[in-house]
Design a protein around this motif. Structure first.
Motif, PDB file in Angstrom:
ATOM      1  N   VAL A 292       0.826  -1.205   0.000  1.00  0.00           N
ATOM      2  CA  VAL A 292       0.000   0.000   0.000  1.00  0.00           C
ATOM      3  C   VAL A 292       0.863   1.260   0.000  1.00  0.00           C
ATOM      4  O   VAL A 292       0.550   2.257  -0.673  1.00  0.00           O
ATOM      5  N   ASN A 293       1.954   1.249   0.727  1.00  0.00           N
ATOM      6  CA  ASN A 293       2.795   2.445   0.847  1.00  0.00           C
ATOM      7  C   ASN A 293       3.484   2.800  -0.461  1.00  0.00           C
ATOM      8  O   ASN A 293       3.536   3.971  -0.856  1.00  0.00           O
ATOM      9  N   SER A 294       4.015   1.787  -1.151  1.00  0.00           N
ATOM     10  CA  SER A 294       4.823   2.038  -2.345  1.00  0.00           C
ATOM     11  C   SER A 294       4.075   1.814  -3.644  1.00  0.00           C
ATOM     12  O   SER A 294       4.481   2.323  -4.694  1.00  0.00           O
ATOM     13  N   GLY A 295       3.008   1.041  -3.604  1.00  0.00           N
ATOM     14  CA  GLY A 295       2.311   0.670  -4.821  1.00  0.00           C
ATOM     15  C   GLY A 295       3.047  -0.376  -5.632  1.00  0.00           C
ATOM     16  O   GLY A 295       2.688  -0.651  -6.786  1.00  0.00           O
ATOM     17  N   LYS A 296       4.077  -0.977  -5.048  1.00  0.00           N
ATOM     18  CA  LYS A 296       4.890  -1.963  -5.766  1.00  0.00           C
ATOM     19  C   LYS A 296       4.606  -3.377  -5.287  1.00  0.00           C
ATOM     20  O   LYS A 296       4.057  -3.593  -4.199  1.00  0.00           O
ATOM     21  N   ALA A 297       4.978  -4.334  -6.102  1.00  0.00           N
ATOM     22  CA  ALA A 297       4.581  -5.727  -5.890  1.00  0.00           C
ATOM     23  C   ALA A 297       5.647  -6.512  -5.141  1.00  0.00           C
ATOM     24  O   ALA A 297       6.855  -6.254  -5.267  1.00  0.00           O
ATOM     25  N   LEU A 298       5.179  -7.504  -4.385  1.00  0.00           N
ATOM     26  CA  LEU A 298       6.076  -8.463  -3.741  1.00  0.00           C
ATOM     27  C   LEU A 298       6.700  -9.318  -4.834  1.00  0.00           C
ATOM     28  O   LEU A 298       5.989  -9.965  -5.613  1.00  0.00           O
ATOM     29  N   ASP A 299       8.039  -9.372  -4.872  1.00  0.00           N
ATOM     30  CA  ASP A 299       8.759  -9.844  -6.054  1.00  0.00           C
ATOM     31  C   ASP A 299       9.965 -10.698  -5.650  1.00  0.00           C
ATOM     32  O   ASP A 299      10.647 -10.392  -4.668  1.00  0.00           O
ATOM     33  N   VAL A 300      10.199 -11.758  -6.408  1.00  0.00           N
ATOM     34  CA  VAL A 300      11.391 -12.579  -6.212  1.00  0.00           C
ATOM     35  C   VAL A 300      12.528 -11.972  -7.021  1.00  0.00           C
ATOM     36  O   VAL A 300      12.408 -11.779  -8.246  1.00  0.00           O
ATOM     37  N   TYR A 301      13.628 -11.655  -6.366  1.00  0.00           N
ATOM     38  CA  TYR A 301      14.764 -10.980  -7.010  1.00  0.00           C
ATOM     39  C   TYR A 301      15.219 -11.742  -8.261  1.00  0.00           C
ATOM     40  O   TYR A 301      15.503 -12.946  -8.205  1.00  0.00           O
ATOM     41  N   ALA A 302      15.278 -11.004  -9.380  1.00  0.00           N
ATOM     42  CA  ALA A 302      15.770 -11.534 -10.656  1.00  0.00           C
ATOM     43  C   ALA A 302      15.043 -12.809 -11.079  1.00  0.00           C
ATOM     44  O   ALA A 302      15.607 -13.640 -11.798  1.00  0.00           O
ATOM     45  N   ALA A 303      13.789 -12.974 -10.598  1.00  0.00           N
ATOM     46  CA  ALA A 303      12.987 -14.165 -10.924  1.00  0.00           C
ATOM     47  C   ALA A 303      13.731 -15.443 -10.564  1.00  0.00           C
ATOM     48  O   ALA A 303      13.588 -16.479 -11.223  1.00  0.00           O
ATOM     49  N   GLY A 304      14.524 -15.367  -9.492  1.00  0.00           N
ATOM     50  CA  GLY A 304      15.324 -16.510  -9.084  1.00  0.00           C
ATOM     51  C   GLY A 304      14.492 -17.692  -8.604  1.00  0.00           C
ATOM     52  O   GLY A 304      13.323 -17.545  -8.215  1.00  0.00           O
ATOM     53  N   THR A 305      15.116 -18.861  -8.617  1.00  0.00           N
ATOM     54  CA  THR A 305      14.431 -20.085  -8.186  1.00  0.00           C
ATOM     55  C   THR A 305      15.204 -20.844  -7.120  1.00  0.00           C
ATOM     56  O   THR A 305      14.727 -21.863  -6.623  1.00  0.00           O
ATOM     57  N   ALA A 306      16.377 -20.359  -6.747  1.00  0.00           N
ATOM     58  CA  ALA A 306      17.213 -21.071  -5.774  1.00  0.00           C
ATOM     59  C   ALA A 306      16.781 -20.763  -4.349  1.00  0.00           C
ATOM     60  O   ALA A 306      16.293 -19.670  -4.046  1.00  0.00           O
ATOM     61  N   ASP A 307      16.979 -21.737  -3.453  1.00  0.00           N
ATOM     62  CA  ASP A 307      16.767 -21.485  -2.031  1.00  0.00           C
ATOM     63  C   ASP A 307      17.584 -20.281  -1.603  1.00  0.00           C
ATOM     64  O   ASP A 307      18.766 -20.152  -1.956  1.00  0.00           O
ATOM     65  N   GLY A 308      16.954 -19.393  -0.833  1.00  0.00           N
ATOM     66  CA  GLY A 308      17.658 -18.226  -0.325  1.00  0.00           C
ATOM     67  C   GLY A 308      17.571 -17.005  -1.218  1.00  0.00           C
ATOM     68  O   GLY A 308      18.110 -15.946  -0.857  1.00  0.00           O
ATOM     69  N   THR A 309      16.915 -17.121  -2.368  1.00  0.00           N
ATOM     70  CA  THR A 309      16.757 -15.946  -3.231  1.00  0.00           C
ATOM     71  C   THR A 309      15.951 -14.880  -2.498  1.00  0.00           C
ATOM     72  O   THR A 309      14.926 -15.161  -1.887  1.00  0.00           O
ATOM     73  N   ASN A 310      16.424 -13.649  -2.571  1.00  0.00           N
ATOM     74  CA  ASN A 310      15.828 -12.571  -1.798  1.00  0.00           C
ATOM     75  C   ASN A 310      14.445 -12.187  -2.332  1.00  0.00           C
ATOM     76  O   ASN A 310      14.149 -12.329  -3.519  1.00  0.00           O
ATOM     77  N   VAL A 311      13.612 -11.674  -1.418  1.00  0.00           N
ATOM     78  CA  VAL A 311      12.303 -11.142  -1.779  1.00  0.00           C
ATOM     79  C   VAL A 311      12.332  -9.636  -1.569  1.00  0.00           C
ATOM     80  O   VAL A 311      12.846  -9.147  -0.557  1.00  0.00           O
TER      81      VAL A 311
END
Length: 423
Positions: A292-311
């Motif tokens: 709500v604050n930013s208007g931006k979406a919850l996103d997986v960094y660089a569309a990664g698929t590995a365990d530990g990929t940042n959100v």
């Protein structure tokens, strides 16, 4: 067709319609089943010997008899209340001299921390046993200090007398029906089962004019506002707080005897509180979460698929990296899984500290991946991690692409509010 036959056909048709109308009007109306949305819980996950969560529970302390000539002194010591390391809270009564009393025990309450009017209140409990042992899971009105008892109201979700290990009691107390005049019923386990031998789910559903009690989903007592008589007042129209305690002795159960063994322990697997309403999300559906604050979406960094990929948060672009499938867990919490990677929204190392990073990780049903989804009522939701009790949060309330997502103490800011848009 002659007129007589036509009249007979019309008459028969009219009779059939009248009978059908009468039949339908006599059918009982059906009410859609209530959907219960989880709004508060304690799963009692933690290391052996840890204290109950101080953000959720306080203590009553003392040994004055508590109005019932009880024999225990309530403490906040780990000797009387602690986590067992297996997901349970232990409330322990010990035979020892303390503060002029012959026993110690604990009484935990949510007063000043959490109150609610109406809803479903539930706990999964394994009960102690023996003459003079008196465990309870109950509620008092949040106006207790100003209105006094019984004007504040009391709802006993569960009381148990240890000499009868097969039976519990559900009762209400209010003006004109308090103490021994409380309105209640008992429930006895079938087939000789005992509450001391296994966990059982104890629950109460409270609506504006009715309260209902259940054991393992079996309804055994219903109390209606309409059944109160002259001089009796319905006082269940305001928030109440919860209490869990293990008393020793008192007016009702009597005192322990030579056959009562100590210590006695009340084990609580969880306490959960729900509100009635429509389901805030559809289990199995895929959503994008917009901060709500930013208007931006919850996103997986660089569309990664590995365990530990940042959100992180990132400009809404409808890519698979911003899609989250909502999966309902058996305990009422949710897991959010990114369909592209098959990995779940996860708190790094199951951390509980403010600022702990949020990532994706292989789905494992741990508390690090369990989230309560709470409806703000304004079109947004907050996601509370069940392991930490903390909210999904945008670091420093940032608005830039790539701003990190973390957990942080629940503070109701827009950095912790998410709109859930079904895809």
């Amino acid at each position: 067709m002659d007129r007589m036959k036509l009249k007979m056909i019309l008459l028969r048709t009219l009779v059939c319609l009248l009978l059908f109308s009468l039949f339908c009007s006599s059918l009982p109306s059906t009410k859609a089943a209530t959907t219960w949305n989880l709004v508060w819980s304690d799963e009692f996950n933690g290391n052996f010997g840890a204290a109950p969560d101080s953000r959720k529970w306080k203590y009553d302390i003392g040994g004055s008899g508590w109005g019932n000539n009880e024999l225990q002194y309530y403490t906040d010591s780990r000797n009387n209340s602690y986590l067992d390391g297996n997901g349970n809270l232990v409330i322990k009564a010990v035979k020892e001299n303390f503060g002029g009393n012959s026993y110690t025990s604990a009484r935990l309450l949510t007063k000043g921390l959490f109150t609610q009017a109406y809803g479903k209140f539930e706990a999964r409990i394994k009960l102690p046993f023996g003459k003079g042992i008196w465990p309870a899971f109950w509620m008092l009105g949040d106006n207790l200090d100003s209105a006094g008892w019984p004007n504040s109201g009391e709802i006993d979700i569960m009381e148990h007398l240890g000499h009868d290990s097969s039976t519990i009691y559900g009762t209400v107390h209010g003006p004109g029906y308090s103490g021994s005049g409380g309105i209640g019923k008992s429930y006895t386990l079938p087939n000789g089962q005992l509450f001391k031998d296994a966990f059982h789910v104890i629950s109460m559903e409270w609506e504006p004019t009715q309260i209902r009690w259940y054991v393992d989903g079996n309804l055994y007592h219903t109390f209606n506002k309409s059944q109160l008589g002259s001089g009796q007042t319905w006082v269940f129209d305001h928030p109440f707080f919860m209490i869990m305690n293990l008393a020793v002795g008192g007016n009702w159960p009597g005192d322990p005897d030579a056959g009562t063994t100590f210590p006695q322990m009340m084990l609580v697997d969880y306490v959960r509180v729900y509100k009635a309403g429509s389901t805030p999300v559809e289990p199995g559906a895929v959503y994008k979460l917009i901060n709500v604050n930013s208007g931006k979406a919850l996103d997986v960094y660089a569309a990664g698929t590995a365990d530990g990929t940042n959100v992180q948060i990132y400009t809404d672009n409808n890519t698979p990296a911003q899609r989250w499938q909502v999966i309902r867990n058996a305990d009422g919490s949710y897991r959010l899984t990114n369909p592209q990677s098959g990995k779940s929204l996860d708190v790094a190392d199951a951390g509980t500290a403010d600022g702990t990073n949020v990532q994706i990780w292989s789905s494992n049903e741990s508390v690090a991946q369990k989230w309560n989804i709470v409806d703000y009522g304004d079109g947004s939701f907050k996601l509370i991690n069940t392991g930490s009790g903390k909210a999904l949060d945008v670091s420093s309330a940032g608005t830039a692409d790539g701003t990190n997502v973390q957990i942080w103490s629940d503070n109701n800011t827009s950095a912790q509010k998410w709109r859930m848009i079904k895809l």
